[in-house]
Design an enzyme around this catalytic site. Structure first.
Site, PDB file in Angstrom:
ATOM      1  N   ASN A 141       0.868  -1.186   0.000  1.00  0.00           N
ATOM      2  CA  ASN A 141       0.000   0.000   0.000  1.00  0.00           C
ATOM      3  C   ASN A 141       0.902   1.232   0.000  1.00  0.00           C
ATOM      4  OD1 ASN A 141      -1.792   2.043   0.511  1.00  0.00           O
ATOM      5  ND2 ASN A 141      -2.382   1.327   2.563  1.00  0.00           N
ATOM      6  N   LYS A 174       0.083   4.240  -0.294  1.00  0.00           N
ATOM      7  CA  LYS A 174      -0.576   5.420   0.286  1.00  0.00           C
ATOM      8  C   LYS A 174      -0.334   6.641  -0.618  1.00  0.00           C
ATOM      9  CE  LYS A 174      -0.388   3.285   4.787  1.00  0.00           C
ATOM     10  NZ  LYS A 174      -0.347   3.429   6.234  1.00  0.00           N
ATOM     11  N   HIS A 200      -9.705   1.165   4.654  1.00  0.00           N
ATOM     12  CA  HIS A 200      -8.460   1.335   5.410  1.00  0.00           C
ATOM     13  C   HIS A 200      -8.734   2.267   6.592  1.00  0.00           C
ATOM     14  CE1 HIS A 200      -4.413   2.595   6.468  1.00  0.00           C
ATOM     15  NE2 HIS A 200      -3.991   1.505   5.857  1.00  0.00           N
ATOM     16  N   GLU A 205      -7.174   4.661   7.765  1.00  0.00           N
ATOM     17  CA  GLU A 205      -6.970   6.087   7.477  1.00  0.00           C
ATOM     18  C   GLU A 205      -8.197   6.676   6.795  1.00  0.00           C
ATOM     19  OE1 GLU A 205      -3.187   5.670   5.503  1.00  0.00           O
ATOM     20  OE2 GLU A 205      -2.267   5.155   7.425  1.00  0.00           O
ATOM     21  N   GLU A 257      -5.636  -4.980  10.599  1.00  0.00           N
ATOM     22  CA  GLU A 257      -4.676  -3.896  10.778  1.00  0.00           C
ATOM     23  C   GLU A 257      -4.987  -3.146  12.066  1.00  0.00           C
ATOM     24  OE1 GLU A 257      -2.551  -2.769   6.935  1.00  0.00           O
ATOM     25  OE2 GLU A 257      -4.220  -1.393   7.195  1.00  0.00           O
ATOM     26  N   GLY A 303       2.188   2.302  10.911  1.00  0.00           N
ATOM     27  CA  GLY A 303       3.141   3.404  10.800  1.00  0.00           C
ATOM     28  C   GLY A 303       3.843   3.739  12.105  1.00  0.00           C
ATOM     29  N   SER A 317       3.242  -2.007  10.372  1.00  0.00           N
ATOM     30  CA  SER A 317       4.685  -2.053  10.662  1.00  0.00           C
ATOM     31  C   SER A 317       5.336  -3.382  10.286  1.00  0.00           C
ATOM     32  CB  SER A 317       4.945  -1.711  12.139  1.00  0.00           C
ATOM     33  OG  SER A 317       4.501  -0.402  12.410  1.00  0.00           O
TER      34      SER A 317
END
Ligand code: PGA
Length: 261
Positions: A12, A14, A102, A104, A174, A180, A220
Site C-alpha cells: 500500500n 498510500k 483502510h 486512514e 490492521e 506506521g 509495521s
C-alpha cells in the site's frame, strides 16, 4: 497459514510516489523479482490513482508477476460525484485488488461501516477483489474490546456479500496502533485476531467460507518480522505500507511469506 490458501502480499503505497517515481519503483520491482522465489505467493501493489496507468503499463510490458491494486474507490459506478474514481474505471486499468475501509479512510475521511459495505459491493460488482481492512484502536485493545470491535466490522462487511461472492473477499487485520508506528502486533496477537475474523465468517457463512477466507496482517511489517507473522496458522499474507515503498524490502517480505517447499 493453510496449505490451501495462497498467501497475498500487498504493498500500500498510500499518498507517496508521483507517476515518474512509481514507474521507477515498478521497474525496480520487476528486476528484483526476476529469479526471486515468490512463485507461490500472490503479490499486489496499490499506487495512488494518478500512477495507476503508468504502473499498469510497466507491469504488463515487463511481465512483472505483481497484480495492480488500488487504495480506494467510489460507491457509485458513474455520475455527478466530483473528485471520485469509480470501480469500472479501475477495472478498465486491469486493477485486480482494491483496498476498502483502510483505517486512514475510516478515521480521516469519515468512512462508516455502511460506506465500506457499499464500496465492497462496487468492487465485487466490477469483477475485482476487495481487501477489507479491520482493526481495533489501542484504547479498544486495552479495554478488552478487540474481539467485539473485529466482530462488528466483519459483520458489517459481510452485509455486502451474498454467499456466492464471498470467496472473493480478503480481510486485512490492521490494528490501528501498529500502523506506521514501528510497533507491529506480536505473532500471537495477530494470530488471535485473525482467528476471530475467520471464525466470524465461518459462523455466519459456513465452515467452507471461513476456511477459504484469506486474512492478511498489516501494521509495521518489515523484512525482519514478516516470516514469523505469516507463519501464524490463520494469517495468509501481509498488507505492507512504509516498507513497500522500497522494492528491495518489499521483495524480501514477499520471499519471507513464501510457503516452505
Ligand atoms: P505500515 O502501514 O506498514 O506503514 O505500518 C500499513 C498499512 O496502513 O496498510
Amino acid at each position: 497459514m493453510s496449505a490451501r490458501r495462497r498467501p497475498l502480499v500487498s504493498g500500500n503505497w498510500k499518498m507517496n510516489l508521483d507517476h515518474h517515481q512509481a514507474i521507477h519503483a515498478a521497474r525496480d520491482l520487476g528486476l528484483r523479482l526476476r529469479g526471486a522465489d515468490t512463485a507461490a505467493v500472490d503479490l499486489s501493489v496499490h499506487p495512488p490513482f494518478t500512477d495507476l496507468r503508468s504502473v499498469q503499463t510497466v507491469l504488463e510490458a515487463d511481465d512483472v508477476p505483481v497484480a495492480l491494486g488500488a487504495q480506494n474507490c467510489a460507491v457509485e459506478d458513474a455520475g455527478p460525484f466530483t473528485g471520485e474514481v469509480s470501480a469500472p474505471m479501475l477495472a478498465k486499468l486491469h486493477v485486480e485488488y482494491v483496498i476498502v475501509g483502510h483505517s486512514e479512510r475510516r478515521r480521516l475521511f469519515g468512512e462508516t461501516d455502511e460506506v465500506v459495505a457499499a464500496k465492497l459491493r462496487a468492487v465485487v460488482r466490477n469483477g475485482m477483489t476487495p481487501i477489507c481492512c479491520v482493526g481495533e484502536t489501542l484504547e479498544e485493545r486495552e479495554a478488552g474490546e478487540t474481539t467485539t470491535r473485529l466482530t462488528g466490522q466483519v459483520d458489517a462487511a459481510l452485509e455486502a456479500f451474498d454467499g456466492e461472492i464471498l470467496p472473493a473477499l480478503v480481510v486485512a487485520y490492521e490494528p490501528l496502533w501498529a500502523i506506521g508506528t514501528g510497533r507491529a502486533a506480536s505473532p500471537d496477537d495477530a494470530q488471535d485476531a485473525a482467528r476471530v475474523i475467520r471464525s466470524v465468517v465461518a459462523a455466519r457463512r459456513g465452515d467452507e467460507a471461513g476456511a477459504q477466507l484469506r486474512v492478511q496482517y498489516g501494521g509495521s511489517v518489515t523484512p525482519a518480522n514478516a516470516a514469523e507473522l505469516v507463519a501464524a496458522p490463520d494469517i495468509d499474507g501481509l498488507l505492507v505500507g512504509g516498507a513497500s515503498l522500497d522494492p528491495a524490502q518489499f521483495v524480501a517480505i514477499a520471499r519471507a511469506a513464501h510457503p516452505p517447499v
